[in-house]
Scaffold this motif. Sequence first.
Motif, mmCIF file in Angstrom:
data_model
loop_
_atom_site.group_PDB
_atom_site.id
_atom_site.type_symbol
_atom_site.label_atom_id
_atom_site.label_comp_id
_atom_site.label_asym_id
_atom_site.label_seq_id
_atom_site.Cartn_x
_atom_site.Cartn_y
_atom_site.Cartn_z
ATOM 1 N N ASN A 92 0.808 -1.219 0.000
ATOM 2 C CA ASN A 92 0.000 0.000 0.000
ATOM 3 C C ASN A 92 0.847 1.278 0.000
ATOM 4 O OD1 ASN A 92 -2.397 -1.537 0.135
ATOM 5 N ND2 ASN A 92 -2.193 -1.706 2.361
ATOM 6 N N LEU A 93 2.171 1.116 0.008
ATOM 7 C CA LEU A 93 3.069 2.262 0.046
ATOM 8 C C LEU A 93 3.810 2.414 -1.273
ATOM 9 C CD1 LEU A 93 4.700 1.651 3.565
ATOM 10 C CD2 LEU A 93 2.795 3.187 3.035
ATOM 11 N N ASP A 94 4.285 3.642 -1.547
ATOM 12 C CA ASP A 94 5.112 3.806 -2.733
ATOM 13 C C ASP A 94 6.425 3.058 -2.494
ATOM 14 O OD1 ASP A 94 7.500 5.731 -2.086
ATOM 15 O OD2 ASP A 94 5.761 6.683 -1.147
ATOM 16 N N PRO A 95 7.153 2.691 -3.559
ATOM 17 C CA PRO A 95 8.331 1.824 -3.417
ATOM 18 C C PRO A 95 9.382 2.323 -2.443
ATOM 19 C CG PRO A 95 7.692 2.016 -5.714
ATOM 20 C CD PRO A 95 6.842 2.982 -4.968
ATOM 21 N N LEU A 99 10.333 0.371 1.031
ATOM 22 C CA LEU A 99 11.677 -0.125 1.323
ATOM 23 C C LEU A 99 12.196 0.463 2.629
ATOM 24 C CD1 LEU A 99 14.052 -1.860 0.477
ATOM 25 C CD2 LEU A 99 14.880 0.041 -0.938
ATOM 26 N N ARG A 100 11.948 1.739 2.846
ATOM 27 C CA ARG A 100 12.374 2.374 4.088
ATOM 28 C C ARG A 100 11.704 1.698 5.295
ATOM 29 N NH1 ARG A 100 14.878 7.250 4.104
ATOM 30 N NH2 ARG A 100 14.014 7.621 6.192
ATOM 31 N N LYS A 101 10.418 1.413 5.174
ATOM 32 C CA LYS A 101 9.691 0.796 6.284
ATOM 33 C C LYS A 101 10.183 -0.620 6.547
ATOM 34 C CE LYS A 101 4.982 0.213 8.067
ATOM 35 N NZ LYS A 101 3.526 0.426 7.782
ATOM 36 N N LEU A 102 10.498 -1.359 5.494
ATOM 37 C CA LEU A 102 10.980 -2.734 5.650
ATOM 38 C C LEU A 102 12.338 -2.762 6.343
ATOM 39 C CD1 LEU A 102 10.733 -5.759 5.129
ATOM 40 C CD2 LEU A 102 11.735 -5.367 2.859
ATOM 41 N N ALA A 204 20.281 6.952 15.277
ATOM 42 C CA ALA A 204 21.101 7.502 14.196
ATOM 43 C C ALA A 204 21.585 6.405 13.265
ATOM 44 C CB ALA A 204 22.286 8.266 14.792
ATOM 45 N N LEU A 205 21.976 5.264 13.840
ATOM 46 C CA LEU A 205 22.467 4.159 13.026
ATOM 47 C C LEU A 205 21.351 3.587 12.156
ATOM 48 C CD1 LEU A 205 24.832 2.309 12.310
ATOM 49 C CD2 LEU A 205 24.144 0.819 14.205
ATOM 50 N N ARG A 206 20.161 3.428 12.738
ATOM 51 C CA ARG A 206 19.029 2.919 11.953
ATOM 52 C C ARG A 206 18.739 3.842 10.774
ATOM 53 N NH1 ARG A 206 13.493 3.025 14.954
ATOM 54 N NH2 ARG A 206 13.888 5.242 14.592
ATOM 55 N N ASP A 207 18.727 5.153 11.021
ATOM 56 C CA ASP A 207 18.473 6.105 9.932
ATOM 57 C C ASP A 207 19.534 5.987 8.847
ATOM 58 O OD1 ASP A 207 16.281 6.984 11.313
ATOM 59 O OD2 ASP A 207 17.231 8.812 12.094
ATOM 60 N N ASP A 208 20.769 5.772 9.261
ATOM 61 C CA ASP A 208 21.868 5.670 8.297
ATOM 62 C C ASP A 208 21.774 4.371 7.499
ATOM 63 O OD1 ASP A 208 24.242 6.772 7.136
ATOM 64 O OD2 ASP A 208 25.410 5.288 8.234
ATOM 65 N N VAL A 209 21.395 3.282 8.163
ATOM 66 C CA VAL A 209 21.230 1.998 7.462
ATOM 67 C C VAL A 209 20.108 2.108 6.427
ATOM 68 C CG1 VAL A 209 20.487 -0.405 7.730
ATOM 69 C CG2 VAL A 209 22.178 0.555 9.307
ATOM 70 N N VAL A 210 18.996 2.709 6.827
ATOM 71 C CA VAL A 210 17.877 2.901 5.892
ATOM 72 C C VAL A 210 18.328 3.748 4.706
ATOM 73 C CG1 VAL A 210 15.603 3.968 5.588
ATOM 74 C CG2 VAL A 210 16.091 2.655 7.660
ATOM 75 N N HIS A 211 19.019 4.837 4.985
ATOM 76 C CA HIS A 211 19.514 5.734 3.934
ATOM 77 C C HIS A 211 20.463 4.993 2.999
ATOM 78 C CE1 HIS A 211 20.767 9.566 2.157
ATOM 79 N NE2 HIS A 211 22.013 9.157 2.283
ATOM 80 N N THR A 212 21.350 4.198 3.548
ATOM 81 C CA THR A 212 22.329 3.456 2.751
ATOM 82 C C THR A 212 21.644 2.473 1.804
ATOM 83 O OG1 THR A 212 24.030 3.643 4.466
ATOM 84 C CG2 THR A 212 24.283 1.856 2.865
ATOM 85 N N ILE A 213 20.687 1.709 2.326
ATOM 86 C CA ILE A 213 19.995 0.708 1.515
ATOM 87 C C ILE A 213 19.168 1.365 0.423
ATOM 88 C CG2 ILE A 213 18.207 -1.064 1.537
ATOM 89 C CD1 ILE A 213 20.863 -2.046 2.615
ATOM 90 N N VAL A 214 18.392 2.375 0.781
ATOM 91 C CA VAL A 214 17.540 3.039 -0.217
ATOM 92 C C VAL A 214 18.381 3.682 -1.307
ATOM 93 C CG1 VAL A 214 15.886 4.912 -0.602
ATOM 94 C CG2 VAL A 214 15.613 3.405 1.383
ATOM 95 N N ASN A 215 19.440 4.387 -0.921
ATOM 96 C CA ASN A 215 20.291 5.043 -1.921
ATOM 97 C C ASN A 215 20.982 4.049 -2.841
ATOM 98 O OD1 ASN A 215 19.613 7.531 -0.971
ATOM 99 N ND2 ASN A 215 21.685 8.202 -0.514
ATOM 100 N N SER A 216 21.188 2.824 -2.344
ATOM 101 C CA SER A 216 21.869 1.825 -3.179
ATOM 102 C C SER A 216 21.018 1.325 -4.334
ATOM 103 C CB SER A 216 22.309 0.634 -2.301
ATOM 104 O OG SER A 216 21.181 -0.168 -1.942
ATOM 105 N N VAL A 217 19.711 1.538 -4.273
ATOM 106 C CA VAL A 217 18.833 1.045 -5.346
ATOM 107 C C VAL A 217 18.284 2.170 -6.221
ATOM 108 C CG1 VAL A 217 18.161 -0.923 -3.931
ATOM 109 C CG2 VAL A 217 16.696 1.094 -3.981
ATOM 110 N N LEU A 218 18.457 3.400 -5.799
ATOM 111 C CA LEU A 218 17.925 4.523 -6.599
ATOM 112 C C LEU A 218 18.701 4.714 -7.885
ATOM 113 C CD1 LEU A 218 17.290 7.190 -3.785
ATOM 114 C CD2 LEU A 218 15.558 5.842 -5.021
ATOM 115 N N VAL A 219 18.014 5.175 -8.906
ATOM 116 C CA VAL A 219 18.660 5.458 -10.187
ATOM 117 C C VAL A 219 19.657 6.611 -10.005
ATOM 118 C CG1 VAL A 219 18.284 6.322 -12.525
ATOM 119 C CG2 VAL A 219 16.696 4.670 -11.532
#
Length: 219
Positions: A92-95, A99-102, A204-219
Motif C-alpha cells: 500500500n506504500l510507494d516503493p 523499502l524504508r519501512k521494511l 542515528a544508526l538505523r536512519d543511516d542503514v535505511v539511507h544506505t539501503i535506499v540510496n543503493s537502489v535509486l537510479v
Amino acid sequence: MTAEAKPKASRQRATWKQDPEAVKADILRVAREEFAAHGLSGARAQEIASRTKTSKRMIFYYFKDKESLYREVLEQAYRDVRNGEKALELENLDPVAALRKLVSYTFDHHRQNEDFIRLVMIENIHRGSHVAASETIKAGNSPAVEQLQEILERGMQQGIFRSDINPLQLHWKISGLCFFNVSNESTFSVIFGNEIATQEGQIALRDDVVHTIVNSVLV
C-alpha cells in the motif's frame, strides 16, 4: 509419591488436558530463552521443565526430543520475523516508503529480539543443519525475497530504482547490516566504546542503514 506431591501432579495433568496449546506455547517460550542463552548442547530439558512447571516427559510428549524442540523454536523464531513483515502492508506504500519501512522494521526487530540473533548464530555453528532439515523454515522465508522483488519491480516501473538490483542480494545486505548491529555489539562496544549502542546512537544508526539501503537502489 507424597500427599503434597499428588495434588501438584494432579493440577499439572489438569492443565495439560484443559489447555494443551497453552502448555506447548509456554514450553516453546522458555525453550527459546534457554537455547538462545546456552545453545543446543548447553540447554537442559530439566531446566525448561522446571521453569514451565511441567516435566521432561511432557516436553518430549509434545516435541519428541531436544533437537526436535530446538528445531521448532527456530521455526517459530523465523515465522515471527516473516509475520511481522507481512503485517507492514508494504504493497500500500510507494516503493521508496515501502523499502524504508521494511529496513526500519528489520533493524528494530533484530534490536528488540536478541534471542533471535543468538539462535541464528547458534544454528550457524551447527552449519545450518537444523534449518536444512526444516521445510517449514525454507518455505516460510522465501516470501521475504519475494516481497523485496515486488517492491523493486514497482520502483523499476516508475523509473526510480535501478534495473540491475538482485532482490536476494539486497535481502542479504539488509540482513547483514541489521544482524551485525546485535551480534557484534558486545565486542564492538568493548573495543570502540558504547556510543553506537546508546538509544541516540541506535536511532542515528538505523536512519543511516535505511539511507544506505535506499540510496543503493535509486537510479
